[in-house]
Design a protein around this motif. Structure first.
Motif, PDB file in Angstrom:
ATOM      1  N   SER A   1      16.468  10.030   1.012  1.00 17.92           N
ATOM      2  CA  SER A   1      16.305   9.574   2.393  1.00 17.92           C
ATOM      3  C   SER A   1      15.487  10.556   3.218  1.00 17.92           C
ATOM      4  O   SER A   1      15.009  10.223   4.308  1.00 17.92           O
ATOM      5  CB  SER A   1      17.671   9.371   3.051  1.00 17.92           C
ATOM      6  OG  SER A   1      18.370  10.612   3.160  1.00 17.92           O
ATOM      7  N   GLN A   2      15.329  11.784   2.708  1.00 19.15           N
ATOM      8  CA  GLN A   2      14.590  12.805   3.441  1.00 19.15           C
ATOM      9  C   GLN A   2      13.126  12.868   3.014  1.00 19.15           C
ATOM     10  O   GLN A   2      12.370  13.689   3.521  1.00 19.15           O
ATOM     11  CB  GLN A   2      15.243  14.177   3.214  1.00 19.15           C
ATOM     12  CG  GLN A   2      16.698  14.265   3.615  1.00 19.15           C
ATOM     13  CD  GLN A   2      16.894  14.007   5.100  1.00 19.15           C
ATOM     14  OE1 GLN A   2      16.126  14.508   5.922  1.00 19.15           O
ATOM     15  NE2 GLN A   2      17.917  13.236   5.434  1.00 19.15           N
ATOM     16  N   TYR A   3      12.709  12.024   2.068  1.00 16.77           N
ATOM     17  CA  TYR A   3      11.357  12.102   1.533  1.00 16.77           C
ATOM     18  C   TYR A   3      10.739  10.710   1.472  1.00 16.77           C
ATOM     19  O   TYR A   3      11.435   9.685   1.489  1.00 16.77           O
ATOM     20  CB  TYR A   3      11.353  12.723   0.122  1.00 16.77           C
ATOM     21  CG  TYR A   3      12.018  14.073   0.057  1.00 16.77           C
ATOM     22  CD1 TYR A   3      11.295  15.229   0.327  1.00 16.77           C
ATOM     23  CD2 TYR A   3      13.374  14.186  -0.269  1.00 16.77           C
ATOM     24  CE1 TYR A   3      11.901  16.476   0.273  1.00 16.77           C
ATOM     25  CE2 TYR A   3      13.991  15.425  -0.325  1.00 16.77           C
ATOM     26  CZ  TYR A   3      13.236  16.571  -0.050  1.00 16.77           C
ATOM     27  OH  TYR A   3      13.848  17.788  -0.097  1.00 16.77           O
TER      28      TYR A   3
ATOM     29  N   THR B   1       3.099   5.961   0.079  1.00 12.66           N
ATOM     30  CA  THR B   1       3.462   5.596   1.451  1.00 12.66           C
ATOM     31  C   THR B   1       2.831   6.563   2.445  1.00 12.66           C
ATOM     32  O   THR B   1       2.303   6.167   3.495  1.00 12.66           O
ATOM     33  CB  THR B   1       4.991   5.608   1.609  1.00 12.66           C
ATOM     34  OG1 THR B   1       5.573   4.687   0.679  1.00 12.66           O
ATOM     35  CG2 THR B   1       5.386   5.231   3.026  1.00 12.66           C
ATOM     36  N   PHE B   2       2.882   7.848   2.115  1.00 11.76           N
ATOM     37  CA  PHE B   2       2.309   8.870   2.995  1.00 11.76           C
ATOM     38  C   PHE B   2       0.815   8.646   3.178  1.00 11.76           C
ATOM     39  O   PHE B   2       0.286   8.709   4.295  1.00 11.76           O
ATOM     40  CB  PHE B   2       2.579  10.256   2.408  1.00 11.76           C
ATOM     41  CG  PHE B   2       1.975  11.379   3.187  1.00 11.76           C
ATOM     42  CD1 PHE B   2       2.500  11.771   4.402  1.00 11.76           C
ATOM     43  CD2 PHE B   2       0.848  12.042   2.709  1.00 11.76           C
ATOM     44  CE1 PHE B   2       1.935  12.805   5.121  1.00 11.76           C
ATOM     45  CE2 PHE B   2       0.273  13.068   3.420  1.00 11.76           C
ATOM     46  CZ  PHE B   2       0.818  13.454   4.628  1.00 11.76           C
ATOM     47  N   THR B   3       0.101   8.351   2.076  1.00  9.93           N
ATOM     48  CA  THR B   3      -1.340   8.119   2.142  1.00  9.93           C
ATOM     49  C   THR B   3      -1.656   6.866   2.963  1.00  9.93           C
ATOM     50  O   THR B   3      -2.609   6.848   3.754  1.00  9.93           O
ATOM     51  CB  THR B   3      -1.909   7.972   0.723  1.00  9.93           C
ATOM     52  OG1 THR B   3      -1.599   9.142  -0.041  1.00  9.93           O
ATOM     53  CG2 THR B   3      -3.422   7.785   0.757  1.00  9.93           C
ATOM     54  N   ALA B   4      -0.851   5.812   2.788  1.00  7.09           N
ATOM     55  CA  ALA B   4      -1.074   4.579   3.539  1.00  7.09           C
ATOM     56  C   ALA B   4      -0.894   4.806   5.033  1.00  7.09           C
ATOM     57  O   ALA B   4      -1.664   4.297   5.856  1.00  7.09           O
ATOM     58  CB  ALA B   4      -0.121   3.496   3.040  1.00  7.09           C
ATOM     59  N   VAL B   5       0.124   5.572   5.398  1.00  8.06           N
ATOM     60  CA  VAL B   5       0.372   5.872   6.816  1.00  8.06           C
ATOM     61  C   VAL B   5      -0.786   6.677   7.389  1.00  8.06           C
ATOM     62  O   VAL B   5      -1.238   6.442   8.522  1.00  8.06           O
ATOM     63  CB  VAL B   5       1.704   6.628   6.971  1.00  8.06           C
ATOM     64  CG1 VAL B   5       1.860   7.153   8.404  1.00  8.06           C
ATOM     65  CG2 VAL B   5       2.875   5.715   6.626  1.00  8.06           C
ATOM     66  N   GLN B   6      -1.290   7.635   6.606  1.00 11.49           N
ATOM     67  CA  GLN B   6      -2.431   8.421   7.071  1.00 11.49           C
ATOM     68  C   GLN B   6      -3.642   7.533   7.331  1.00 11.49           C
ATOM     69  O   GLN B   6      -4.330   7.670   8.349  1.00 11.49           O
ATOM     70  CB  GLN B   6      -2.794   9.490   6.032  1.00 11.49           C
ATOM     71  CG  GLN B   6      -1.943  10.754   6.096  1.00 11.49           C
ATOM     72  CD  GLN B   6      -2.510  11.840   5.212  1.00 11.49           C
ATOM     73  OE1 GLN B   6      -2.929  11.572   4.096  1.00 11.49           O
ATOM     74  NE2 GLN B   6      -2.518  13.064   5.694  1.00 11.49           N
ATOM     75  N   SER B   7      -3.927   6.599   6.394  1.00  9.54           N
ATOM     76  CA  SER B   7      -5.075   5.698   6.541  1.00  9.54           C
ATOM     77  C   SER B   7      -4.919   4.801   7.762  1.00  9.54           C
ATOM     78  O   SER B   7      -5.855   4.601   8.540  1.00  9.54           O
ATOM     79  CB  SER B   7      -5.222   4.862   5.268  1.00  9.54           C
ATOM     80  OG  SER B   7      -6.277   3.930   5.407  1.00  9.54           O
ATOM     81  N   GLU B   8      -3.730   4.256   7.938  1.00  7.85           N
ATOM     82  CA  GLU B   8      -3.469   3.372   9.078  1.00  7.85           C
ATOM     83  C   GLU B   8      -3.620   4.132  10.392  1.00  7.85           C
ATOM     84  O   GLU B   8      -4.172   3.607  11.367  1.00  7.85           O
ATOM     85  CB  GLU B   8      -2.069   2.786   8.951  1.00  7.85           C
ATOM     86  CG  GLU B   8      -1.728   1.779  10.061  1.00  7.85           C
ATOM     87  CD  GLU B   8      -0.347   1.173   9.891  1.00  7.85           C
ATOM     88  OE1 GLU B   8       0.112   0.477  10.794  1.00  7.85           O
ATOM     89  OE2 GLU B   8       0.271   1.411   8.815  1.00  7.85           O
ATOM     90  N   SER B   9      -3.147   5.369  10.408  1.00  6.40           N
ATOM     91  CA  SER B   9      -3.261   6.183  11.615  1.00  6.40           C
ATOM     92  C   SER B   9      -4.723   6.444  11.960  1.00  6.40           C
ATOM     93  O   SER B   9      -5.112   6.385  13.133  1.00  6.40           O
ATOM     94  CB  SER B   9      -2.525   7.514  11.412  1.00  6.40           C
ATOM     95  OG  SER B   9      -2.678   8.355  12.529  1.00  6.40           O
ATOM     96  N   ALA B  10      -5.542   6.724  10.923  1.00  8.47           N
ATOM     97  CA  ALA B  10      -6.963   6.964  11.163  1.00  8.47           C
ATOM     98  C   ALA B  10      -7.648   5.713  11.714  1.00  8.47           C
ATOM     99  O   ALA B  10      -8.493   5.791  12.620  1.00  8.47           O
ATOM    100  CB  ALA B  10      -7.641   7.415   9.862  1.00  8.47           C
ATOM    101  N   GLN B  11      -7.294   4.542  11.190  1.00  5.32           N
ATOM    102  CA  GLN B  11      -7.872   3.288  11.667  1.00  5.32           C
ATOM    103  C   GLN B  11      -7.486   3.026  13.121  1.00  5.32           C
ATOM    104  O   GLN B  11      -8.307   2.570  13.928  1.00  5.32           O
ATOM    105  CB  GLN B  11      -7.429   2.128  10.775  1.00  5.32           C
ATOM    106  CG  GLN B  11      -7.982   2.187   9.351  1.00  5.32           C
ATOM    107  CD  GLN B  11      -7.403   1.105   8.459  1.00  5.32           C
ATOM    108  OE1 GLN B  11      -6.602   0.293   8.887  1.00  5.32           O
ATOM    109  NE2 GLN B  11      -7.814   1.101   7.190  1.00  5.32           N
ATOM    110  N   LEU B  12      -6.230   3.300  13.455  1.00  3.73           N
ATOM    111  CA  LEU B  12      -5.774   3.101  14.839  1.00  3.73           C
ATOM    112  C   LEU B  12      -6.521   4.026  15.796  1.00  3.73           C
ATOM    113  O   LEU B  12      -6.901   3.619  16.900  1.00  3.73           O
ATOM    114  CB  LEU B  12      -4.262   3.345  14.922  1.00  3.73           C
ATOM    115  CG  LEU B  12      -3.371   2.265  14.298  1.00  3.73           C
ATOM    116  CD1 LEU B  12      -1.918   2.694  14.327  1.00  3.73           C
ATOM    117  CD2 LEU B  12      -3.547   0.931  15.037  1.00  3.73           C
TER     118      LEU B  12
END
Length: 365
Positions: free
Chosen positions: A239-241, A246-257
């Protein structure tokens, strides 16, 4: 008290070979504490000397060490005092080693030694077994004043000194730095403690104390290993990781936003300045050819564009270019609007816009 000094070859200590770690290495005893005399009766047998024995109190020793520390040139250890005979016999005086440090102990003054390879080999082969310091002393009191040099010799002047030892091969061990670091920590020594200091501390430690110390360190190591093994056996809390995907997808989505936000902010800036750009095109502050530049500036640096539009004066000859370019009559309906290049030609030739346009060929002619 007389301050006259005299050089005297004195004290000797046997130099033995060290064959294992834990023995004192690169260390010789120079002087004992108290009073002492040479086997031949010196200093009492020396003409002009009142003292019947040499003297080294703790105060004398501290003063001796202080004087040594003030010297910039290290004290040499030679062979048979050749340093002092070289001028008379013409022979070379190679060094057997160098004094690296002096230390006062309850047994007297000891020196840390940096032996040369040749001297170390000679000592191990027992071709040289003793040392003999040259020192200055007070003729009246016999107080030792200053260490001048030390020699390897086979004719000692004083019996009863502690044995000195040549430096072992331990200094060449590939992990010597790590070994010394562990020993300093184990023995509570400062970070500046060298090999000689570490081995001396080990030699001075009673065997039972050394065994107890090693056992305590071994117990601590065992406890650490047990804790590491337990931590390795315990599965991590998922639950702590998050997974790398998932981490890479979040990074990509953040860059697009972030890119979308920047695009929207640029569009808002262009929309806010469109009216001002149109006004500048109409009153001659901007040429029609500069419209794209102004729109780009509105997106990338709107504040600079606003400052430019406020500062630049209107150019009547450029007024209405945008309306004419759109196929609509401008403010000057009787004449075609001048381009920026046309205005430059007029300025250079010193003619009016009307004269220039009259002589300019019509499109299609």
């Amino acid at each position: 008290m007389s301050t006259q000094h005299a050089l005297m070859v004195a004290l000797t200590a046997e130099a033995t070979t060290s064959t294992g770690f834990g023995e004192t290495t690169g260390r010789i005893q120079l002087f004992p504490l108290g009073t002492f005399v040479a086997r031949d009766g010196r200093p009492a047998t020396i003409k002009g000397v009142t003292a019947k024995a040499w003297r080294l109190t703790e105060e004398d020793a501290q003063a001796l060490i202080k004087r040594w520390g003030q010297q910039k040139t290290p004290v040499v250890i030679d062979y048979e005092h050749q340093t002092h005979h070289s001028e008379t016999n013409g022979k070379p005086a190679p060094a057997a080693g160098w004094i690296a440090g002096l230390e006062l102990t309850p047994a007297g003054v000891f020196a840390s030694v940096e032996w040369t390879d040749r001297a170390r080999a000679l000592i191990r082969a027992k071709e040289y077994r003793f040392i003999s310091p040259v020192f200055s002393y007070d003729k009246d009191t016999g107080a030792v004043l200053e260490l001048v040099s030390v020699a390897l010799t086979n004719h000692p002047a004083l019996d009863g000194m502690q044995s000195a030892q040549a430096k072992t091969d331990l200094g060449g061990h590939p992990n010597m730095d790590k070994i010394l670091a562990m020993l300093r920590k184990l023995l509570g020594l400062p970070d500046t403690a060298d090999e000689a200091a570490c081995t001396a501390a080990l030699a001075a430690l009673p065997q039972e104390n050394l065994l107890a110390l090693l056992k305590s360190k071994d117990d601590a190591l065992t406890a650490t290993q047990t804790a590491l093994a337990a931590a390795k056996a315990t599965p991590p809390d998922t639950s702590q990781y998050v997974s790398m995907a998932t981490f890479t997808a979040v990074q990509s989505e953040s860059a697009q936003l972030r890119a979308k936000v920047a695009e929207l902010e640029g569009a808002q800036a262009v929309a806010a300045l469109t009216t001002e750009i149109d006004a500048a095109l109409k009153d001659g502050r901007l040429a029609a050819s500069a419209k794209d530049w102004a729109l780009g500036m509105a997106k990338s640096n709107p504040e600079n564009l606003r400052a430019f539009l406020k500062a630049v004066p209107p150019i009547p000859a450029l007024a209405g270019q945008q309306s004419a370019a759109n196929g609509q009559p401008g403010d000057d309906a009787g004449l075609a609007a001048l381009t920026a290049d046309d205005k430059y030609v007029c300025d250079q030739l010193g003619i009016t816009a009307e004269d220039y346009l009259k002589g300019k060929p019509k499109e299609g002619n």
